[in-house]
Design an enzyme around this catalytic site. Sequence first.
Site, short mmCIF file in Angstrom:
data_model
loop_
_atom_site.label_atom_id
_atom_site.label_comp_id
_atom_site.label_asym_id
_atom_site.label_seq_id
_atom_site.Cartn_x
_atom_site.Cartn_y
_atom_site.Cartn_z
N ASP A 12 -1.06 -5.23 2.81
CA ASP A 12 -2.71 -5.03 2.88
C ASP A 12 -3.01 -5.66 1.60
OD1 ASP A 12 -5.60 -4.45 1.69
OD2 ASP A 12 -4.67 -2.35 1.29
N SER A 68 -5.35 -4.50 -1.74
CA SER A 68 -4.79 -3.79 -2.81
C SER A 68 -3.92 -4.40 -2.48
CB SER A 68 -4.95 -2.73 -2.22
OG SER A 68 -3.02 -2.30 -1.59
N ASN A 107 -1.13 -2.55 -4.58
CA ASN A 107 -0.25 -1.03 -5.19
C ASN A 107 1.10 -1.27 -4.30
OD1 ASN A 107 -2.44 -0.09 -6.76
ND2 ASN A 107 -3.35 0.64 -5.04
N TRP A 127 3.97 1.47 -3.08
CA TRP A 127 4.81 2.37 -3.54
C TRP A 127 5.22 3.14 -2.22
CZ3 TRP A 127 2.96 6.68 -0.11
CH2 TRP A 127 1.57 6.34 0.68
N TYR A 167 -8.05 7.95 -2.23
CA TYR A 167 -8.19 7.14 -0.51
C TYR A 167 -9.48 7.80 -0.19
CZ TYR A 167 -3.79 5.50 -0.52
OH TYR A 167 -2.22 4.81 -1.16
N ASP A 197 -9.49 -8.39 4.83
CA ASP A 197 -8.54 -7.26 4.38
C ASP A 197 -7.84 -7.02 5.47
OD1 ASP A 197 -7.38 -5.08 2.95
OD2 ASP A 197 -9.62 -3.62 3.49
N THR A 225 -8.07 -2.74 6.76
CA THR A 225 -9.32 -2.21 7.77
C THR A 225 -9.06 -3.38 8.71
OG1 THR A 225 -10.16 -2.32 5.42
CG2 THR A 225 -11.62 -2.61 7.15
#
Length: 343
Positions: free
Chosen positions: A75, A78, A80, A82, A118, A237, A240
């Site tokens: 992505d 972002s 992150n 996890w 989210y 992105d 998306t």
Amino acid sequence: IKFIFLIPLEKGKSAREVLEEQGLWEEYRQKYPYNPMAKFDGSFAVGPESMTNDAGVSNIISIGTPPQSFKVIFDTGSSNLWVPSIYCNSAACNNHAKFDPRRSSTYRQNGRPLSITYGTGSMTGILGYDTVTVGGLAVTNQIFGLSQTEAPFMQYMQADGIFGLAYPSLSLLHVSELVNASYINFNNQRGSVVTFGGVDTNHYSGSITWIPLSNELYWQITVDSVSGNGGCQAVVDTGTSMIVGPQSDIDNINSWLGASRQNGEYIVNCNNIGQMPDVTFNINGQQFTLPASVYVYQVQYNSCITGFSATGGNMWILGDVFLRQYYSIYNRGQNMLGLAKAR
């Protein structure tokens, strides 16, 4: 020595496709509405994310010693990293691979809580450190999130977690060692590939257009015009699925395309795709054109929708509808985005 790592992406069903097959899409989209622009709210350090695209997932990253494998969404919207953990008993976690820190000899606990909101719900968890391996490249003592709760919508995702590729200032969880220069291509004809460390000339034709970033937080660029309409700021992105823009702009484009709005989507006659016009984005002096065969796709009950979706705010998002047509290169070293025609 320069190392280049190629990672083929596994094509799976999107959460929408799974929900449609089970007759649950309309219920879930109303119960858990999302705002794709929420993830680009600069007021959040670990910010809201939209879970709008999960069809292209990696094959596969691993965490820990011995390695535990996970499918993730790469992505660029972002930063992150996890994955689900054994501490999570949500339905979404129980439907995916879970990281077990007890099985890893290299895991170190951080203990700091993690909460990410989210558009379709939220996840909470804790932070930890371990070895993360992507395409044969291992990073030791990498911080990452271990989920403890996940939103119901996530149980229908093919991916287990998120692998963010935006700028490190966006989040504490950024995998900075792995994405100093990353190159991503989404091409449904030949399959998708993520390349770290170089450009794969097999996946594009012609020359690369290099575009300076207008904001070194996301992969944000200036679009001069969209099919004769005014310019805008846009984030490129991979997380998306659609092209997203302000309500009035998207309404104008879809009206020009002959689409009618129904329940927040823009419907067109599938038999008219061959007669629909191209949509052209003018960026840095170059034209990037999308034919109707790229921006229109079929959904349930043999209906077709356009890939242009409206949201609040003034920002645009160039998601996979755009990236399927253009090979995209994310050069953190030069703070530039490269685009070339995908093969």
